[in-house]
Design a protein around this motif. Structure first.
Motif, mmCIF file in Angstrom:
data_model
loop_
_atom_site.group_PDB
_atom_site.id
_atom_site.type_symbol
_atom_site.label_atom_id
_atom_site.label_comp_id
_atom_site.label_asym_id
_atom_site.label_seq_id
_atom_site.Cartn_x
_atom_site.Cartn_y
_atom_site.Cartn_z
ATOM 1 N N VAL A 165 111.391 101.669 73.933
ATOM 2 C CA VAL A 165 110.338 101.023 73.489
ATOM 3 C C VAL A 165 108.916 102.187 73.814
ATOM 4 O O VAL A 165 109.094 102.822 74.746
ATOM 5 N N LEU A 166 108.424 102.468 72.542
ATOM 6 C CA LEU A 166 107.324 103.628 72.762
ATOM 7 C C LEU A 166 106.233 103.040 72.480
ATOM 8 O O LEU A 166 105.709 102.415 71.551
ATOM 9 N N PHE A 167 105.152 102.973 73.531
ATOM 10 C CA PHE A 167 103.666 102.706 73.280
ATOM 11 C C PHE A 167 102.856 103.934 73.236
ATOM 12 O O PHE A 167 102.959 104.928 73.916
ATOM 13 N N LEU A 168 101.888 103.673 72.320
ATOM 14 C CA LEU A 168 100.949 104.833 71.839
ATOM 15 C C LEU A 168 99.390 104.475 71.804
ATOM 16 O O LEU A 168 99.280 103.544 71.164
ATOM 17 N N ASP A 169 98.614 105.218 72.929
ATOM 18 C CA ASP A 169 97.292 104.617 72.667
ATOM 19 C C ASP A 169 96.406 105.570 72.238
ATOM 20 O O ASP A 169 96.163 106.519 72.520
ATOM 21 N N GLU A 170 95.849 105.320 70.951
ATOM 22 C CA GLU A 170 95.289 106.048 69.973
ATOM 23 C C GLU A 170 95.700 107.319 69.697
ATOM 24 O O GLU A 170 94.957 108.161 69.983
ATOM 25 N N PRO A 171 96.892 107.365 69.368
ATOM 26 C CA PRO A 171 97.455 108.760 69.066
ATOM 27 C C PRO A 171 97.006 109.639 67.958
ATOM 28 O O PRO A 171 97.170 110.945 68.200
ATOM 29 N N THR A 172 96.193 108.990 67.021
ATOM 30 C CA THR A 172 95.661 109.939 65.855
ATOM 31 C C THR A 172 94.175 109.795 66.227
ATOM 32 O O THR A 172 93.291 110.441 65.264
ATOM 33 N N SER A 173 93.397 109.418 67.264
ATOM 34 C CA SER A 173 91.981 109.718 67.289
ATOM 35 C C SER A 173 91.751 111.272 67.457
ATOM 36 O O SER A 173 92.173 112.122 67.919
ATOM 37 N N GLY A 174 90.535 111.433 66.505
ATOM 38 C CA GLY A 174 90.256 112.643 66.306
ATOM 39 C C GLY A 174 90.760 113.541 65.518
ATOM 40 O O GLY A 174 90.531 114.727 65.068
ATOM 41 N N LEU A 175 92.005 113.139 64.835
ATOM 42 C CA LEU A 175 92.514 113.848 63.866
ATOM 43 C C LEU A 175 92.469 113.911 62.420
ATOM 44 O O LEU A 175 91.744 112.903 62.027
ATOM 45 N N ALA A 176 92.645 114.762 61.645
ATOM 46 C CA ALA A 176 92.163 114.808 60.419
ATOM 47 C C ALA A 176 93.070 113.652 59.799
ATOM 48 O O ALA A 176 94.140 113.494 59.954
ATOM 49 N N ALA A 177 92.467 113.304 58.270
ATOM 50 C CA ALA A 177 93.219 112.233 57.749
ATOM 51 C C ALA A 177 94.461 112.526 57.245
ATOM 52 O O ALA A 177 95.635 111.803 57.375
ATOM 53 N N GLY A 178 94.953 113.704 56.915
ATOM 54 C CA GLY A 178 96.400 114.420 56.432
ATOM 55 C C GLY A 178 97.070 114.293 57.787
ATOM 56 O O GLY A 178 98.271 113.660 57.484
ATOM 57 N N THR A 179 96.624 114.544 58.954
ATOM 58 C CA THR A 179 97.387 114.895 60.062
ATOM 59 C C THR A 179 97.600 113.444 60.635
ATOM 60 O O THR A 179 98.879 112.880 61.084
ATOM 61 N N ASP A 180 96.471 112.543 60.479
ATOM 62 C CA ASP A 180 96.872 110.872 60.840
ATOM 63 C C ASP A 180 98.109 110.386 60.123
ATOM 64 O O ASP A 180 98.819 109.580 60.673
#
Length: 554
Positions: A165-180
């Motif tokens: 199981v993998l939990f991710l807390d806002e892993p794409t916060s502050g990243l560009a749209a393409g990176t997201d």
């Protein structure tokens, strides 16, 4: 398989002390290999829900079940299969990506895992996250990784132990749209690899990569189902309109609307009805933790090697730390001179001893004051898996002791190049080293007690100034001031110990009033013992501060 049944979380309000409900009666059923996104309005309980599902913050009501087993009663049973990537980076930046993953693997994987097997796991993970080509590049220098790549390293750190199981807390916060988009595709690929992935996010542009989404509003579940069903359920045209729409009706209406929907029946009721919890007696037997020694020497060795790697990797900072001792020693040697008379000699040697002790306290405290606080996210994550406080603290002490020994030796050596002070060189190095290590322990206590490196640096002068004033060098202490100094100031005993190494004629020299020019309160041996006691007290206080920080047993 993860289930939440009647899950609630109530805490005391920080301002009023009144009960505050963060989560209220939440039911969920997440199947193996599903990628679930959690989103909702600000303060709706997203991170609280995730931390309750992964056991970091247990709920006040209800239960979380992993394959039918109560997580709250069996957390130790599942620690090794739960991966968690917080918002802060959980990786040391000075070493290479491969070395960072190697240390994590050795800490978390079984002891009999061979180096070849670990290398294979690391290669597989690096290919999964798209960083195989950068495996031997330091994370921070010479060319820092991008935000997306850095987040991938944090994900890789968790994947190296192959969690279910993998939990991710806002892993794409502050990243560009393409990176997201790329990150969300990565998480979807991990789910396709039979991992259950649960992700808190604020960004909805790429939420379609999830199999299911959880929508929270004021701590309650208002939707759980496929992402393309959100617009239909809330009667909106664009997914981003959901936040504004939620504010148009009372929370009770949204909860009722979902409870009466086919989404509730299909994705919660039908799934929950198929499972019953394992009896408590069975869980308790299965979750019993195997016995472990009071101190994990293997873990201490791994952590010590990692800390040494980090110190050696930051060559500029290491050079500054090593250079300051001889530089200060040269300055002392050039400024001071030993007089011809016994009186002048006693005064000069006492002043030099004071400068040596103050420098040693400075070295020790400054070396250690940032070493814990600067890696708090990493410490918290490793602590939640299997990190022992004792091995962790030992891993800091050993390299700091070596650094302190080098600094004290070069400091006294540089002074001795210019000034001849009769007495044992090694005895003086010993007392300076003991004083420096007590100061290092004091610095570690500061580092464990604060929350930022800025606070640690700000506290250091507050600690060092009393070491100068109450050392019995600037002012001859008597009465209550001497009692306070003896009980609280390391420099008092360090200065006394260095004076005890001076020649007998200097210690016996007296002023016109018949008082000793270089008064020695104790003896070299007693001073060393007292300094050792200070060190022990600081270390115990550091252990307690670390335990208080994470709230778990060592």
């Amino acid at each position: 398989r993860i289930e939440a049944r009647g899950l609630g979380k109530v805490v005391a309000d920080a301002a009023t002390g009144a009960p505050k409900t963060l989560l209220n009666n939440i039911d969920l059923a997440i199947l193996p290999g599903e990628f679930v996104g959690i989103f909702g309005t600000s303060g709706s309980g997203k991170s609280t829900l995730m931390d309750t599902l992964n056991g970091r913050r247990p709920g006040s009501q209800g239960a979380v079940l992993y394959n039918g087993t109560d997580l709250g009663r069996s957390l130790d049973m599942f620690r090794s299969v739960i991966g968690y990537v917080p918002q802060q980076d959980i990786v040391h930046r000075r070493i290479t990506i491969r070395r960072a993953l190697e240390y994590t693997a050795r800490l978390r994987l079984p002891q009999d895992t061979s180096a070849t097997e670990i290398a294979g796991y690391i290669d597989r993970v690096l290919k999964q996250v798209g960083l195989y080509e950068k495996a031997d590049q330091p994370i921070d220098t010479p060319v820092p990784l991008s935000g997306g790549q850095l987040k991938r390293v944090s994900v890789a750190v968790e994947l190296v132990s192959n969690p279910a199981v993998l939990f991710l807390d806002e892993p794409t916060s502050g990243l560009a749209a393409g990176t997201d988009r790329k990150m969300m595709q990565l998480f979807a690929a991990l789910a396709a690899d039979r991992k259950t992935v649960i992700c808190v996010t604020h960004t909805l542009e790429n939420i379609d990569a999830c199999h299911l989404v959880v929508v929270l509003f004021r701590g309650q579940l208002v939707y759980f189902g496929p992402p393309d069903g959100v617009c239909e359920h809330f009667a909106i045209k664009r997914l981003s309109d959901v936040y504004e729409t939620l504010e148009t009706k009372p929370i009770e209406e949204w909860v009722r609307h979902y409870d009466q929907s086919t989404f509730r029946r299909d994705y919660i009721d039908r799934r929950l009805s198929a499972t019953t919890a394992i009896p408590t007696t069975t869980v308790a037997t299965a979750a019993a933790r195997p016995g472990r020694s009071l101190f994990d020497w293997r873990q201490a060795g791994i952590l010590t090697r990692r800390f040494a790697d980090l110190v050696l990797a930051d060559r500029r900072n290491l050079a500054i730390l090593l250079a300051q001792a001889p530089v200060i020693g040269v300055v002392v040697g050039l400024v001071f001179s030993i007089g011809d008379t016994i009186t002048a000699r006693a005064v000069a040697e006492s002043q030099i001893a004071f400068m040596l002790v103050v420098a040693s306290v400075w070295f020790g405290c400054l070396n250690a004051a940032r070493e814990i606080v600067k890696e708090l996210p990493i410490y918290a994550r490793e602590r939640s898996v299997n990190l022992g406080i004792g091995p962790y603290l030992a891993s800091k002490l050993l390299p700091l002791a070596l650094l302190c020994a080098i600094q004290c030796t070069t400091l006294l050596g540089a002074v001795s190049m210019f000034l001849t002070i009769p007495g044992s060189f090694m005895a003086r190095v010993g007392i300076l080293f003991a004083t420096g290590m007590a100061a290092s322990a004091m610095g570690l206590l500061v580092s464990a007690a604060v929350t930022t490196t800025d606070k640690a640096v700000a506290i250091v002068p507050i600690l060092l100034i009393p070491q100068v004033i109450l050392s019995n060098a600037v002012v001859r202490l008597e009465g209550w001031s001497e009692t306070i100094a003896k009980a609280t100031v390391v420099a008092f005993w360090g200065f006394d110990g260095v004076k005890a190494t001076l020649a007998d004629e200097v210690q016996q020299a007296k002023d016109l009033a018949g008082k000793a020019l270089v008064p020695v309160v104790g003896s070299y041996q007693s001073d060393m013992l007292i300094i050792g006691a200070f060190t022990l007290v600081f270390l115990v206080a550091t252990l307690l501060a670390l335990r208080q920080r994470d709230g778990t047993a060592a």
